[in-house]
Design an enzyme around this catalytic site. Structure first.
Site, short mmCIF file in Angstrom:
data_model
loop_
_atom_site.label_atom_id
_atom_site.label_comp_id
_atom_site.label_asym_id
_atom_site.label_seq_id
_atom_site.Cartn_x
_atom_site.Cartn_y
_atom_site.Cartn_z
N LYS A 80 4.64 9.59 2.78
CA LYS A 80 5.82 8.74 2.89
C LYS A 80 7.06 9.53 2.50
O LYS A 80 7.14 10.06 1.39
CB LYS A 80 5.65 7.51 2.00
CG LYS A 80 6.87 6.62 1.87
CD LYS A 80 6.60 5.49 0.88
CE LYS A 80 7.86 4.71 0.56
NZ LYS A 80 7.62 3.66 -0.46
N GLU A 105 0.82 -1.20 0.00
CA GLU A 105 0.00 0.00 0.00
C GLU A 105 0.86 1.26 0.00
O GLU A 105 0.43 2.30 0.46
CB GLU A 105 -0.92 -0.01 1.23
CG GLU A 105 -1.91 -1.17 1.24
CD GLU A 105 -2.60 -1.31 2.58
OE1 GLU A 105 -1.90 -1.17 3.60
OE2 GLU A 105 -3.80 -1.59 2.61
N THR A 113 7.08 -0.19 -6.25
CA THR A 113 7.03 0.19 -7.67
C THR A 113 5.77 -0.27 -8.40
O THR A 113 5.62 0.00 -9.59
CB THR A 113 8.25 -0.38 -8.40
OG1 THR A 113 8.33 -1.80 -8.17
CG2 THR A 113 9.53 0.29 -7.92
#
Length: 528
Positions: A82, A53, A354
């Site tokens: 993030k 996630e 990715t």
């Protein structure tokens, strides 16, 4: 294909299908005089697969281009931000105190014409500095440690002082994209494909289980590893990366936060285990956890037990979910009139998040190589080569995390670190980087997600530095390098003072979404 696209049929939903629907509507439906019909067929019998996630920074630009308000993302998808990835136990198998390094998204600061990583290496290899590279060259590692958002409270949507990714509930993201796409004219057809017909140009039509026939100029396969169109109908082979990457399974399980008002971590954690690695990702209301492992070295029961032990006393919010992973990609991701996306196209072990990026990149490149009337064979071949090169590059980047490790304590790590896993291209780079600091020109790729700086964060974290240091260091006085790193330290302190906690920023964004104008998704203009 021999004609311009006037109709598109996407088979399969989830993040891949609905991101494709929203992106293609946004980019191809801008001229009312040349309408393009887009339909998505989604079977209610097929569950959505989501191994991770977390994302890389490209998704922010993509969602901005799609006209989705960022506060809505926080309100609808459990999003947090993030700053990068924290690796634990990868170097020697130690704990977070003895064996840890960070891979942030920001680029090392410059000082007097040199990157701060050169100044850090100059002092480190003179024996004048022992601090990790990330703590000396990156602003975002300070934000990670301080649990701070990469965005300021007054940052505009999708803008920030530093790059950032998301932690996100992939199922909720698919729901938001579906709502957006349907509001803008994409036709949603629930149904199961029972037959696929082929012809000289590829797919000639589909039949649904209720007997309805469907046809289009372009078919987009988003049916996951099943590859209903690209594999079962067109027979495009799969190129496996099993000789390079061992992990082929994952078990995932969400858990509750320890506190009612948790201090959300603005980074992904990747902790090395005996037969792979574990992830932890903080969403607003829960923590996503999982274990990626090699089935040759760990049974499913052992993997579940390892993951559950890591939870400690935290409450599990669902039963552990086992997932099979197929690492590699299609020999041709675009075959005739069929484009494959997501897991139908390929998959790289999710260590560096990715998965969604590969969908974004494939769509962006496809629009650039969009087929028109006449012969499209050259553009199709070039597109397939570029996507194949990207998969190879991402594979090598992930392999590097393993082969640089000094761990030999389990059969998995002895096999994963074997030099036989290294491709010739990666071997050449690693040999070069024993002699010099990585630079952009070292990476011979037309499209690269990870820059030379990203490679060096991993090299430095694994204590794999150029044997002779940076050649520039012989020409830089130590006091100049010390001044450069003190400047970085001042910026790090200022960033900590200015940046809100991740928890506070998420609460603000949810509040902003409550005041968003009605119909915001529908009103965004078509066309990129």
């Amino acid at each position: 294909m021999t004609q311009a696209i006037r109709s598109i049929l996407i088979v399969g939903g989830g993040t891949a299908g609905w991101l494709a629907a929203t992106y293609l509507q946004r980019t191809l439906c801008g001229d009312p005089a040349a309408p393009v019909s887009i339909r998505l067929v989604e079977s209610p019998e097929v569950p959505t697969i989501g191994v991770g996630e977390a994302t890389v920074p490209t998704l922010a630009a993509t969602l901005h281009a799609l006209g989705i308000p960022e506060p809505l993302l926080f309100a609808r998808t459990e999003a947090t931000l993030k700053n990068g990835v924290r690796f634990i136990g990868w170097r020697q198998g130690g704990d977070a105190a003895s064996d840890r390094f960070d891979h942030p998204f920001d680029v090392p600061m410059m000082h007097e014409g040199y990157s701060s990583l050169v100044h850090w290496l100059n002092l480190t290899q003179r024996g004048l500095l022992r601090a990790p590279m990330g703590d000396c060259c990156s602003v975002q590692t300070a934000l990670m440690e301080g649990l701070r958002s990469p965005k300021l409270m007054d940052s505009a949507g999708y803008l920030a002082p530093v790059p950032y990714g998301y932690h996100i509930d992939a199922g909720l993201l698919a729901d938001l994209l579906r709502e957006t796409a349907v509001a803008r004219g994409v036709i949603h057809t629930p149904g199961t494909v029972s037959a696929v017909h082929t012809g000289p140009e590829g797919i000639s039509g589909l039949i649904l289980a209720d007997g309805r026939p469907l046809q289009a100029d372009l078919y987009v396969d988003c049916t996951g590893f099943a590859g209903l169109l690209i594999d079962r109908a067109l027979g495009v082979p799969w190129l496996s990366y099993a000789d390079h990457l061992l992990c082929d399974r994952a078990v995932a399980c969400p858990v509750a936060h320890e506190d009612e008002a948790p201090a959300l971590r603005p980074y992904t954690t990747a902790t090395a285990e005996a037969a792979g690695w574990r992830w932890e990702i903080d969403l607003q209301s829960r923590r996503g956890t999982g274990y990626v492992y090699a089935s040759a070295h760990c049974s499913d029961d052992e993997a579940v037990a390892t993951l559950l032990r890591s939870h400690g006393s935290r409450t599990r919010l669902a039963d552990p979910r086992l997932l099979r992973m197929r690492i590699g990609h299609r020999a041709r991701v675009w075959e005739k009139n069929c484009l494959s996306l997501g897991l139908a196209s390929g998959f790289i072990e999710p260590l560096e998040s990715t998965g969604i990026y590969l969908i974004e990149h494939a769509l962006m490149q496809f629009v650039d190589y969009l087929p028109g009337a006449g012969n499209n064979s050259r553009r199709q071949a070039t597109y397939n080569r570029l996507i194949g090169d990207l998969y190879d590059e991402l594979r090598d980047f992930i392999v590097m995390h393993y082969v640089l490790s000094q761990r030999r304590d389990t059969p998995f790590w002895r096999e994963a670190t074997d030099a036989a896993r290294i491709s010739p291209a990666l071997a050449d780079l690693l040999a070069l980087w024993q002699e010099k600091v990585p630079q952009a020109t070292d990476i011979n790729r037309r499209m690269s997600l990870f820059s030379a700086n990203n490679y060096f964060y991993i090299l430095a974290g694994m204590h794999q530095l150029p044997l002779a240091g940076a050649a520039q260091g012989a020409h830089i006085a130590p006091d100049r390098s010390d001044a450069a790193l003190r400047q970085v330290a001042a910026v790090r302190r200022a960033a900590l003072m200015q940046s809100p906690t991740m928890a506070d920023y998420a609460r603000k964004q949810r509040g902003a979404a409550a005041h968003a104008p009605a119909g915001a998704l529908r009103s965004a203009p078509a066309g990129a």
